[in-house]
Design an enzyme around this catalytic site. Sequence first.
Site, short mmCIF file in Angstrom:
data_model
loop_
_atom_site.label_atom_id
_atom_site.label_comp_id
_atom_site.label_asym_id
_atom_site.label_seq_id
_atom_site.Cartn_x
_atom_site.Cartn_y
_atom_site.Cartn_z
N HIS A 1 0.84 -1.20 0.00
CA HIS A 1 0.00 0.00 0.00
C HIS A 1 0.87 1.25 0.00
O HIS A 1 1.80 1.35 0.79
CB HIS A 1 -0.89 -0.01 1.24
N ARG B 1 -2.82 1.31 -6.51
CA ARG B 1 -1.86 1.13 -5.41
C ARG B 1 -0.50 0.61 -5.86
O ARG B 1 0.53 1.12 -5.44
CB ARG B 1 -2.44 0.17 -4.38
#
Lengths: 248, 637, 224
Positions: free
Chosen positions: B266, B330
Amino acid sequence: MRLTLKIWRQAQDNPKGTFERYDVDDVSPDMSFLEMLDILNERLMHEGKEPIAFDHDCREGICGMCSLMINGQAHGPDRGVATCQLHMRRFKDGETIVIEPWRAKAFPVIKDLVVDRSAFDRIIQAGGYVSVSTGGVPEGNTIPVPKPAAEQAMDAAACIGCGACVAACPNASAMLFVAAKVSHLATLPQGQVEKDQRVLRMVEAMDQEGFGNCTNHYECMAACPKQIHVKFITLMNREYLKASIKQP
Amino acid sequence: MRLDAKIPAGPLPQKWEAHRSHLQLVSPTNKRRYRIIVVGTGLAGASAAASLGELGYQVESVCFQDSARRAHSIAAQGGINAAKNYRNDGDSVERLFYDTIKGGDFRSREANVYRLAQISNAIIDQCVAQGVPFAREYSGYLANRSFGGAQVSRTFYARGQTGQQLLLGAYQALMRQVDAKTVTLHPRTEMLDLVVIDGHAKGIVVRDLVTGRVSPFAADAVVLASGGYSTVYYLSTNAKGCNVTATFRAYKRGALFANPCYTQIHPTCIPPSGQHQSKLTLMSESLRNDGRVWVPKQPGDRRLPPQVPPAERDYFLERKYPSYGNLAPRDIASRSAKQVCDEGYGVGPGGQGVYLDFAEAIARLGEPVINERYGNLFQMYEQITGENPYLTPMRIYPAPHYAMGGLWVDYHLMSNLPGLYAIGEANFSDHGANRLGASALMQGLADGYFILPYTIGDYLSTVTPSSVRTEHPAFTDATQEVTQRTQRLISIRGQRSPDAFHRELGTLMWDQCGMTRSEHGLKQALARISQLRAEFWKDLKVVGAAQQLNQALEQAGRVADFLEFAELVCLDALHRQESCGGHFRVEHQTPDGEAKRDDSNFAYVAAWQYQGDGQPPTLHKEPLVFEQVQLAQRSYK
Amino acid sequence: MHASPQSSIGQKALMAATGLILLAFVISHLLGNLLVFAGPEALNAYALKLRHMAPLLWLARALLLLAVVVHLWTSIRLSRQNRLARPVGYRRFRPGETSLSARTMLLSGVLLLAYLVYHLLQFTFHTTDPALAHLTDPLGNHDVYAMVITAFRNPWISCIYVVGMAALCAHLSHGFDSSFQSLGVNNERLLPLLQRVGQALSLAIFMGYSSIPVAVLLGIVKLR
């Protein structure tokens, strides 16, 4: 930083416990409080001693698993955070820190700093929900919810169920926890249908667990990591009294 | 072994509807004779257990936390996607489907993803009815925000605590069933083995984490909703307790593990602050809606961020991906951040960080609006770093966050072992090689509320209820094995703690099998993992007894499984000689550094079958057939 | 499932309701007492008027007695329950929000009860000083004015009264807003307001009542 820790140690299945003293060096101010305990535990294990049992999981202040009474304050000196979000920069070099488990009859100690909070689950079980089964619900936008109601419901629903309210209450009362759920659901149109029955049942369940009573010290609000307001206790009191009048 | 995904025939949009009407049913009076174990109480597990209880099955719900409400879904911040098209911005089931397939870099099953997009709307309706306090407009109608990887505004949210609120909704539904006595809760209980009899999953073996008692649970079906395995990297955004044990034990009992190398890093997490770091904290991706990501154009620029003039800042996401800008998916955002840091432009301690700057948004919208949108996230950031993001930009760095890989399941979410289901993050099914933001909550709840309750009946209708008891030798053997393994962990009496092994494994995995992977690095990692595993079984130290609460022992068991599982991740990463989504092989990239897929050779699901200790696992391939979408190189430029 | 006055919230409501009844009495009693500053005629006439409303007076007395009994009884039950709720205490406990008056409700309550008993024995039953019962004014009625002044000229008795009123003040400064909270009449904005009103009111009550013995001792109010 150097710190002296006085930590409650209690063997499992033994109602008696004592405070043990531990000196820890090399504490970095950037560490979280639980990381400081991790380091102590590593050391204890190295010395062949049993590490200190304490509850924790997400370590970002949302799961509600961590507890700890730190220097007489639930979740430590910072307001609006859980123990896992507390950082050592909050303490002074050379300070003595007393660490105790949550203390309440309804939260029996399992071991060291770990307590059993299943009483909270049983309270929710008694009605802390909207009785809706999966499927057969209207489209999401069918019932508008006024923004202030949605915001107030969210304020109450932010409760993480950690039990700090009980721990900090001079009477070990669980009113804020119960009030948060009662208010969350009673504020929304979806939860209003069964609000009377809900508040009566949940309060009954709360009383059965052996929590103390609210004498309006508002310590719960000060200790709550989500800063849930005692106005929700007012709301629960009102809902309860109204429900009592309706169905004696 | 031929992998049959059991994808129904017919045009994509009608598959699920048509199929659902033909699934076998269990009569209402018979349902209570079937027992189902659900492991995990996150979004998938709690919603499944509650829904199955409502249907009338006997459900045993197991979780390692002290309450079902604490499962790690609770930490999801940003939101949940649904194709409601409330914003009139052109959203549709079709578009959500396509965004998810594309976001996953064309490595997921069309039929599953389409179904997910179709169900998305019902999830919102269900959650609203449960009393989930979603954000509202002044009209009283539901509000939306945008999220990475999408050009429409389809994300529903409850401040920065969407996961918490959805989980509490599911938890409350679950507790209602506990009250109705259809569900029995087993908190502080960890699944340590799966019991398979005649090829069918018939139960599990658990350890009561308080008393240490190891005991068997028999059932007619087992549902694993035990989450992902990002903690194989030690430092991740997952909770400390998250682990691979339930799914890995199922793998060792014959269930196939699919695409383990698909892990998500992330982009917006708080950078580590030192050696003591025990976990990393995520800052919701929704921050990228209003925050701008940049680094100074001068490497090693040590000026305070506000003193760097705009002309000397590199807004690298906006520069490289003009059409998505800061909302690039992401994997792409993470890799770009790592790239600029590796090139020496990083900021903060060790140069491991990039700025996420809100100055412009605050100037444009005012502090109250920013506070309303992100107040709790800003507070969380300040608590951890001691810096105020209203005054100085946040520093962020990528961190392991989600596992797209998981147990292989068919269209019914059943593994190759009949009676064993995997739902939520524990399965591999819907996100391909990269998951889009706000899709995990959607998938967990789709699986639990609206898919499993239908498909599990189709299987149960073919088996006799309560056909096995825990007296069966398979149960007594498995129970004994678990007891022995637990005892063995305690009796090594070496020098190093479980945490020390976990840290070392995690660092190794992050370096060699993290955001970028190479053949050389993976081979090194494989060699080191087996050494480390040998050291573990010789030099582990666990103090305390097995017959009581022993957190070090719990961790030791989980690390032992990670030490085997990590090998599987590396093997999978090594075999997949292409780059796709979160799996980036340095040997396979386009000239401008983007992931280069190899659709002719790797458009398949890699499902690994355990062959015994010390034996390499067997690879089974489920070809990915695309009827509707055209495979294309992902472009967010 | 049914509502009960024995439930936690039921008991809170009982405490609050009886507390408010007693507060109403405290205020009206104070207003009557302050007539002492208007001279013997005014005070004695007021006392006489009260006597002439005997049935109503007895009704009020019965209600007050009931309120005292319920308030007392519930407080005993609650304190017991609260003590039982935490069988093992903390070594270090640092409350950060509560007030001194909130933490000493039991102490101020017990003091108040002791004071009440003394007060009744002295001025209602005339047990402590039977002579006080036989004071008569020029109209031949019971001379309340003379009784009060005779008693308060003794500094010890005055002191007891001031201490008693201090306990009342402490008790009320938490009890006032607490009653509204317990009855569900409160909110975020009202809460600090009620707290301030409670403090101001209890201080006013303290000063009002204490002004009488102080004025007697200072010779501002004297026998005529």
